[in-house]
Design a protein around this motif. Structure first.
Motif, PDB file in Angstrom:
ATOM      1  N   PRO A 103     -50.230   4.764  -2.306  1.00  0.00           N
ATOM      2  CA  PRO A 103     -50.331   4.219  -3.665  1.00  0.00           C
ATOM      3  C   PRO A 103     -51.233   2.991  -3.708  1.00  0.00           C
ATOM      4  O   PRO A 103     -51.261   2.179  -2.784  1.00  0.00           O
ATOM      5  CB  PRO A 103     -48.878   3.873  -4.007  1.00  0.00           C
ATOM      6  N   GLY A 159     -47.668   8.636  -4.115  1.00  0.00           N
ATOM      7  CA  GLY A 159     -46.771   7.925  -5.015  1.00  0.00           C
ATOM      8  C   GLY A 159     -45.729   8.838  -5.626  1.00  0.00           C
ATOM      9  O   GLY A 159     -45.887  10.057  -5.675  1.00  0.00           O
ATOM     10  N   ARG A 160     -44.641   8.241  -6.107  1.00  0.00           N
ATOM     11  CA  ARG A 160     -43.642   9.010  -6.844  1.00  0.00           C
ATOM     12  C   ARG A 160     -44.144   9.325  -8.249  1.00  0.00           C
ATOM     13  O   ARG A 160     -43.780  10.335  -8.844  1.00  0.00           O
ATOM     14  CB  ARG A 160     -42.337   8.221  -6.916  1.00  0.00           C
ATOM     15  N   ASN A 161     -44.971   8.447  -8.770  1.00  0.00           N
ATOM     16  CA  ASN A 161     -45.614   8.635 -10.062  1.00  0.00           C
ATOM     17  C   ASN A 161     -47.071   8.977  -9.812  1.00  0.00           C
ATOM     18  O   ASN A 161     -47.717   8.382  -8.951  1.00  0.00           O
ATOM     19  CB  ASN A 161     -45.494   7.346 -10.892  1.00  0.00           C
ATOM     20  N   SER A 221     -49.648   8.260 -11.394  1.00  0.00           N
ATOM     21  CA  SER A 221     -50.546   7.128 -11.633  1.00  0.00           C
ATOM     22  C   SER A 221     -50.425   6.027 -10.589  1.00  0.00           C
ATOM     23  O   SER A 221     -51.141   5.031 -10.657  1.00  0.00           O
ATOM     24  CB  SER A 221     -50.285   6.545 -13.028  1.00  0.00           C
ATOM     25  N   SER A 222     -49.530   6.201  -9.608  1.00  0.00           N
ATOM     26  CA  SER A 222     -49.414   5.201  -8.553  1.00  0.00           C
ATOM     27  C   SER A 222     -50.655   5.173  -7.661  1.00  0.00           C
ATOM     28  O   SER A 222     -50.974   4.160  -7.049  1.00  0.00           O
ATOM     29  CB  SER A 222     -48.175   5.468  -7.694  1.00  0.00           C
ATOM     30  N   THR A 223     -51.349   6.310  -7.561  1.00  0.00           N
ATOM     31  CA  THR A 223     -52.584   6.399  -6.785  1.00  0.00           C
ATOM     32  C   THR A 223     -53.725   6.651  -7.760  1.00  0.00           C
ATOM     33  O   THR A 223     -53.754   7.702  -8.414  1.00  0.00           O
ATOM     34  CB  THR A 223     -52.509   7.542  -5.756  1.00  0.00           C
ATOM     35  N   GLN A 224     -54.645   5.683  -7.882  1.00  0.00           N
ATOM     36  CA  GLN A 224     -55.702   5.783  -8.877  1.00  0.00           C
ATOM     37  C   GLN A 224     -57.078   5.747  -8.228  1.00  0.00           C
ATOM     38  O   GLN A 224     -57.358   4.903  -7.374  1.00  0.00           O
ATOM     39  CB  GLN A 224     -55.605   4.645  -9.893  1.00  0.00           C
ATOM     40  N   ASP A 267     -40.837   2.781  -0.318  1.00  0.00           N
ATOM     41  CA  ASP A 267     -41.282   1.429  -0.645  1.00  0.00           C
ATOM     42  C   ASP A 267     -41.673   0.627   0.584  1.00  0.00           C
ATOM     43  O   ASP A 267     -42.439  -0.333   0.489  1.00  0.00           O
ATOM     44  CB  ASP A 267     -40.187   0.685  -1.421  1.00  0.00           C
ATOM     45  N   THR A 296     -43.730  11.504 -13.586  1.00  0.00           N
ATOM     46  CA  THR A 296     -42.983  10.321 -13.135  1.00  0.00           C
ATOM     47  C   THR A 296     -42.035  10.603 -11.984  1.00  0.00           C
ATOM     48  O   THR A 296     -41.693   9.689 -11.233  1.00  0.00           O
ATOM     49  CB  THR A 296     -42.178   9.726 -14.295  1.00  0.00           C
TER      50      THR A 296
END
Length: 591
Positions: free
Chosen positions: A156, A176-178, A180-183, A357, A384
């Motif tokens: 992430p 990532g769990r979401n 958008s955590s990796t952009q 985490d 999400t």
């Protein structure tokens, strides 16, 4: 402490971390070194806080540094365990093989390029006759039938200006769990697939996307900032067996490369803020996609597939209306058939791997079944992961196809891999298969409900030589998930007495209606009879047999090869079709 061990004592404690700001001391058991590895042990203890200790000999520091530079993580690299853990638990983090590459936001663009470039399709120059440019850089299909497999896993964070061509047998995924955590932010291309072999002019276009198979990308976002001139858009010009899943795209998504012929494809669980262009795609299926662009998909424009398109559980103002395939456009071309299913009864998304985490241990996340009419069931894209079933990797077996041969110190296929994987399945563990070729001598038998067998980097199971399936799911099981796996046929010796099958679910003489509230699921399953094997006698009788009921399928490509790898010094037999491959003829690679 008071535990005796034949292993050398560690030279130094590398790390001791705790969830609370407290210093902890503990007596640790040192496990014997395995296959020449240095003494490394990892423990997860739970009392008032969770903490882990990692030990390593200082002599390993150079090896660890090199693995980090190569984008590799393993027990040796980040403080996980090597060898057997007490109680049958698996190490977390696992001992990842070199076919899994990890990328971090702290890396420079040059560092990332050095790691990913060997996984990309080979580059070459070509003349762009349409724009009078003699020195364009493109990609060819030399790796079309390679046995190499890779997973590019992005931790992430934000990756600025990073472009990655997702090559053959490569999976690019955020951790990532979401989503958008990796952009991928302000990138000229970001993750992309373009048409290949652009030295060839086909149908008046540069190159082709008809054979950009066997690759995938998932679980990330493509974005741009307000002050950037580039970014936010994505090019994914693929054909079959190349899904794009669990993504957020701030700009436009192009599923074709300037009109080069293409034969896709699957887009699932996605939000696209801009326009989606299907262009020259012959056909496409979209499931759980929110099309938020301004340009309406019409049967006669470039925003819809050329022949047919299917939209399941999709939404948005740009979504096409249904069309029965009748009528002509202004140029006399038949209009595509457009099918919509706005309210499917059930939707199941693909499992995925996420980092915890702490940044070093992992979990397998299994999205829940969504059934229309059930309380709390929400349809459409879900980026999400809020309702995922989360499974710690201590209960997930990482399958690694190869071992290091002591005599040569080179990787060779593990002759005991089927037994090792079966032992984990018997123990009730999930399986995550690392990228590689798994040569099986017996089927993998799934015997527990809700087990997951998932491949990374298009992990490939090569069928046993006796015609047994690669995977067999026992009858009367619920909720089994099989995902992200290639099945490859073998050359079956003469004299076999049973029908050859590549995947079998249930048994023909056992009545098993399944459970509609907890169905079995097949996601991204790609069977292949012929192709990479030099023999033209590889065969199967049936690729997939489903004897049980209530099995949900999402993106299966079951392919009897129409073209195969050329043997050394062999020339293509139909150069007017392609000089890159042999076109199969009657009697070859039967299925």
């Amino acid at each position: 402490g008071d535990h005796k061990s034949s292993a050398p004592a560690p030279a130094a404690i590398r790390a001791a971390t705790c969830a609370e700001p407290t210093t902890w001391l503990a007596t640790m058991k040192i496990l014997p070194a395995v296959q020449g590895a240095s003494c490394i042990a990892s423990y997860l203890l739970t009392s008032t806080c969770t903490f882990s200790f990692a030990f390593a000999a200082l002599s390993e520091s150079n090896m660890t540094l090199k693995r980090k530079m190569d984008g590799e993580e393993s027990a040796a690299a980040v403080g996980g365990a090597v060898g057997e853990l007490v109680g049958g638990l698996e190490p977390n983090p696992p001992n990842w093989p070199s076919s899994v590459k990890f990328l971090h936001p702290s890396m420079t663009s040059d560092e990332i390029r050095r790691i990913v470039e060997p996984t990309e399709d080979p580059k070459y120059t070509y003349p762009d006759i349409f724009n009078d440019d003699a020195n364009c850089i493109g990609h060819n299909t030399d790796r079309h039938f390679t046995n190499e497999r890779f997973a590019l896993l992005f931790h992430p964070g934000t990756y600025t200006g990073v472009d990655v061509e997702v090559g053959y047998y490569v999976q690019l995924a955020g951790l990532g769990r979401n989503a958008s955590s990796t952009q991928f932010q302000n990138c000229k291309m970001g993750p992309y697939v373009e048409a290949v072999n652009k030295r060839d002019i086909v149908g008046g276009r540069l190159g082709l996307s008809l054979d950009t198979f066997w690759r995938s990308a998932e679980n990330f976002a493509v974005t741009k900032t307000a002050n950037s001139d580039v970014g936010g858009d994505m090019l994914w010009a693929v054909s079959q067996a190349a899904p794009l899943r669990r993504v957020y795209i701030q700009g436009d998504l192009k599923l074709h490369d300037k009109g080069a012929q293409a034969s896709g494809g699957v887009l699932a669980n996605a939000v696209v803020e801009g326009n989606v262009e299907f262009g020259s795609q012959q056909q496409y299926i979209c499931r759980g996609v929110n099309f938020k662009g301004k340009e309406k998909m019409e049967a006669h424009n470039e925003y819809t597939s050329a022949w047919n398109a299917v939209f399941v559980d999709c939404s948005g103002g740009a979504l096409a209306e249904g069309n029965d395939g009748t009528g002509m456009d202004d140029e006399g071309n038949a209009l595509p058939c457009i099918v919509r299913d706005d309210a499917p009864k059930v939707v199941v998304d693909k499992p995925y791997v996420a980092v915890k985490d702490d940044g070093q241990s992992y979990e397998l996340r299994v999205p829940k079944v969504r059934i229309r009419g059930e309380k709390g069931a929400k349809f459409g894209p879900n980026l999400t992961g809020d309702d995922d079933d989360v499974r710690d990797f201590t209960k997930v077996k990482l399958g690694v196809a190869n071992i290091i041969a002591p005599s040569t110190q080179k990787e060779v296929p593990n002759p005991n891999i089927a037994d090792e994987l079966q032992a984990a399945l018997n123990d009730g563990k999930d399986l995550v298969l690392a990228p590689g070729m798994f040569y099986l001598d017996k089927p993998l038998m799934v015997k527990h409900s809700n087990q997951v067998v998932m491949g990374l980097g298009l992990a490939t199971l090569v069928a046993p030589l006796d015609g047994s399936p690669c995977i067999k799911v026992a009858p009367k099981l619920e909720g089994v998930r099989i995902a992200g796996i290639m099945l490859e046929a073998s050359e079956i010796p003469p004299g076999r007495t049973k029908k050859a099958v590549m995947l079998e679910w249930g048994e023909g003489r056992v009545k098993d209606p399944g459970n509609h509230l907890n169905p079995g699921v097949l996601t991204d399953i790609f069977a292949r009879v012929g192709g990479s094997n030099m023999s033209r006698d590889v065969a199967t009788d049936t690729m997939v047999v489903l004897n049980s009921g209530n099995i949900y399928g999402d993106n299966l490509w079951l392919w009897r090869a129409d073209h195969v790898l050329l043997r050394p010094e062999e020339e293509a037999n139909f150069k007017n079709i392609s000089y890159h491959y042999r076109q199969t003829v009657k009697g070859e690679v039967p299925a």
